[in-house]
Design a protein around this motif. Structure first.
Motif, PDB file in Angstrom:
ATOM      1  N   GLN A  62       0.818  -1.215   0.000  1.00  9.34           N
ATOM      2  CA  GLN A  62       0.000   0.000   0.000  1.00  9.34           C
ATOM      3  C   GLN A  62       0.854   1.269   0.000  1.00  9.34           C
ATOM      4  OE1 GLN A  62      -3.255  -0.577  -0.476  1.00  9.34           O
ATOM      5  NE2 GLN A  62      -2.509  -2.688  -0.455  1.00  9.34           N
ATOM      6  N   GLY A  63       2.180   1.100  -0.018  1.00  7.22           N
ATOM      7  CA  GLY A  63       3.081   2.244  -0.045  1.00  7.22           C
ATOM      8  C   GLY A  63       3.249   2.926   1.296  1.00  7.22           C
ATOM      9  N   MET A  64       3.076   2.166   2.364  1.00  9.52           N
ATOM     10  CA  MET A  64       3.230   2.761   3.689  1.00  9.52           C
ATOM     11  C   MET A  64       3.939   1.801   4.624  1.00  9.52           C
ATOM     12  SD  MET A  64      -0.780   2.646   5.062  1.00  9.52           S
ATOM     13  CE  MET A  64      -0.621   4.245   5.709  1.00  9.52           C
ATOM     14  N   GLU A  65       4.416   2.347   5.726  1.00 10.73           N
ATOM     15  CA  GLU A  65       5.043   1.544   6.760  1.00 10.73           C
ATOM     16  C   GLU A  65       4.035   1.293   7.876  1.00 10.73           C
ATOM     17  OE1 GLU A  65       9.000   2.694   7.954  1.00 10.73           O
ATOM     18  OE2 GLU A  65       9.221   3.863   6.114  1.00 10.73           O
ATOM     19  N   THR A  66       4.295   0.268   8.664  1.00 10.37           N
ATOM     20  CA  THR A  66       3.389  -0.090   9.749  1.00 10.37           C
ATOM     21  C   THR A  66       3.162   1.077  10.697  1.00 10.37           C
ATOM     22  OG1 THR A  66       4.119  -2.389   9.592  1.00 10.37           O
ATOM     23  CG2 THR A  66       2.993  -1.751  11.609  1.00 10.37           C
ATOM     24  N   TRP A  67       4.219   1.815  11.042  1.00 12.95           N
ATOM     25  CA  TRP A  67       4.065   2.926  11.984  1.00 12.95           C
ATOM     26  C   TRP A  67       3.144   3.998  11.415  1.00 12.95           C
ATOM     27  CZ3 TRP A  67       5.129   7.869  10.702  1.00 12.95           C
ATOM     28  CH2 TRP A  67       6.051   8.117   9.673  1.00 12.95           C
ATOM     29  N   GLU A  68       3.181   4.198  10.096  1.00 14.50           N
ATOM     30  CA  GLU A  68       2.304   5.205   9.490  1.00 14.50           C
ATOM     31  C   GLU A  68       0.839   4.806   9.679  1.00 14.50           C
ATOM     32  OE1 GLU A  68       4.662   7.063   5.768  1.00 14.50           O
ATOM     33  OE2 GLU A  68       4.356   4.889   5.674  1.00 14.50           O
ATOM     34  N   PHE A  69       0.554   3.535   9.418  1.00 11.41           N
ATOM     35  CA  PHE A  69      -0.809   3.063   9.622  1.00 11.41           C
ATOM     36  C   PHE A  69      -1.199   3.185  11.087  1.00 11.41           C
ATOM     37  CE2 PHE A  69      -3.985  -0.096  10.681  1.00 11.41           C
ATOM     38  CZ  PHE A  69      -4.986   0.246   9.793  1.00 11.41           C
ATOM     39  N   ASP A  70      -0.299   2.827  12.000  1.00 12.44           N
ATOM     40  CA  ASP A  70      -0.615   2.900  13.428  1.00 12.44           C
ATOM     41  C   ASP A  70      -1.054   4.306  13.840  1.00 12.44           C
ATOM     42  OD1 ASP A  70      -0.021   0.223  13.807  1.00 12.44           O
ATOM     43  OD2 ASP A  70       1.975   0.595  14.634  1.00 12.44           O
ATOM     44  N   VAL A  71      -0.314   5.313  13.399  1.00 13.20           N
ATOM     45  CA  VAL A  71      -0.652   6.691  13.763  1.00 13.20           C
ATOM     46  C   VAL A  71      -1.965   7.107  13.109  1.00 13.20           C
ATOM     47  CG1 VAL A  71       0.056   9.118  13.606  1.00 13.20           C
ATOM     48  CG2 VAL A  71       1.738   7.358  14.231  1.00 13.20           C
ATOM     49  N   LEU A  72      -2.096   6.862  11.807  1.00 11.28           N
ATOM     50  CA  LEU A  72      -3.312   7.253  11.097  1.00 11.28           C
ATOM     51  C   LEU A  72      -4.536   6.527  11.646  1.00 11.28           C
ATOM     52  CD1 LEU A  72      -1.934   7.335   7.438  1.00 11.28           C
ATOM     53  CD2 LEU A  72      -2.319   9.284   8.970  1.00 11.28           C
ATOM     54  N   ALA A  73      -4.401   5.232  11.902  1.00 13.13           N
ATOM     55  CA  ALA A  73      -5.525   4.447  12.411  1.00 13.13           C
ATOM     56  C   ALA A  73      -5.921   4.888  13.817  1.00 13.13           C
ATOM     57  CB  ALA A  73      -5.186   2.960  12.392  1.00 13.13           C
ATOM     58  N   THR A  74      -4.940   5.247  14.632  1.00 10.74           N
ATOM     59  CA  THR A  74      -5.239   5.725  15.984  1.00 10.74           C
ATOM     60  C   THR A  74      -6.048   7.008  15.922  1.00 10.74           C
ATOM     61  OG1 THR A  74      -3.268   4.665  16.876  1.00 10.74           O
ATOM     62  CG2 THR A  74      -4.222   6.464  18.173  1.00 10.74           C
ATOM     63  N   LEU A  75      -5.662   7.903  15.037  1.00  8.17           N
ATOM     64  CA  LEU A  75      -6.424   9.150  14.875  1.00  8.17           C
ATOM     65  C   LEU A  75      -7.823   8.861  14.330  1.00  8.17           C
ATOM     66  CD1 LEU A  75      -3.595  11.383  13.417  1.00  8.17           C
ATOM     67  CD2 LEU A  75      -4.720  11.673  15.644  1.00  8.17           C
ATOM     68  N   ARG A  76      -7.929   7.934  13.395  1.00  6.90           N
ATOM     69  CA  ARG A  76      -9.237   7.626  12.783  1.00  6.90           C
ATOM     70  C   ARG A  76     -10.181   6.980  13.779  1.00  6.90           C
ATOM     71  NH1 ARG A  76     -13.738   7.871  10.838  1.00  6.90           N
ATOM     72  NH2 ARG A  76     -14.321   6.852   8.894  1.00  6.90           N
ATOM     73  N   ARG A  77      -9.709   5.978  14.484  1.00  4.93           N
ATOM     74  CA  ARG A  77     -10.617   5.269  15.400  1.00  4.93           C
ATOM     75  C   ARG A  77     -10.920   6.095  16.637  1.00  4.93           C
ATOM     76  NH1 ARG A  77      -5.757   2.126  16.457  1.00  4.93           N
ATOM     77  NH2 ARG A  77      -5.238   2.392  18.655  1.00  4.93           N
ATOM     78  N   GLY A  78     -10.064   7.081  16.935  1.00  2.00           N
ATOM     79  CA  GLY A  78     -10.306   7.969  18.068  1.00  2.00           C
ATOM     80  C   GLY A  78     -11.442   8.934  17.822  1.00  2.00           C
TER      81      GLY A  78
END
Length: 163
Positions: free
Chosen positions: A48-64
């Motif tokens: 997907q062109g991203m690193e795991t940490w990028e998803f972690d931060v983005l997903a945390t903001l989204r689910r919050g």
């Protein structure tokens, strides 16, 4: 059915008959499972062109559900403030997050998803869930539920609580 952990347990059992190796087998399987699943997750994010940490931060903001303070975001993704600053800087440079001032507090700010960041995480999470289902496809639904129960019990016993 045997796995690679059985091989090293057999080797230890042949050399040290005095040891009870049950815990070694369980922990060895957890560690090996973590490595194998982490690799599959990393591979998906790389596609997907991203690193795991990028998803972690983005997903945390989204689910919050809304902007978070740096302290709350760092606690949720379990990293220090310096690492978080670096990560937020990189995501902001890509146009995926913004820093918004908190009214009445000149020293702090909120970190929020941009429309582009939200669209990206919404798209990527769908494939992430499919990938996780695929990872667990060797287990029946009841087995997954029992595994979840046992892992939760172990995590809590090791101090991993919601606090």
């Amino acid at each position: 059915m045997r796995d690679s952990v059985d091989d090293f347990l057999d080797q230890w059992a042949a050399r040290r008959t005095d040891l009870d190796l049950d815990a070694m087998g369980t922990v060895g399987r957890i560690v090996r499972l973590s490595r194998l699943t982490s690799a599959r997750v990393r591979d998906y994010f790389a596609e997907q062109g991203m690193e795991t940490w990028e998803f972690d931060v983005l997903a945390t903001l989204r689910r919050g559900g809304g902007p978070l303070t740096p302290k709350a975001l760092a606690a949720s993704v379990m990293i220090g403030s310096a690492a978080l600053t670096n990560r937020v800087d990189r995501l902001a440079a890509r146009g995926l997050v913004t820093r918004e001032p908190i009214p009445g507090d000149r020293r702090s700010h909120h970190i929020a998803l941009t429309a582009e960041g939200r669209a990206l995480v919404d798209r990527v999470v769908e494939g992430h869930v499919r990938n996780q289902r695929e990872i667990l496809s060797g287990l029946e639904k009841d087995d997954c539920e029992e595994l979840n129960r046992l892992l939760r019990t172990l995590l809590v016993s090791l101090g991993d609580t919601r606090d």
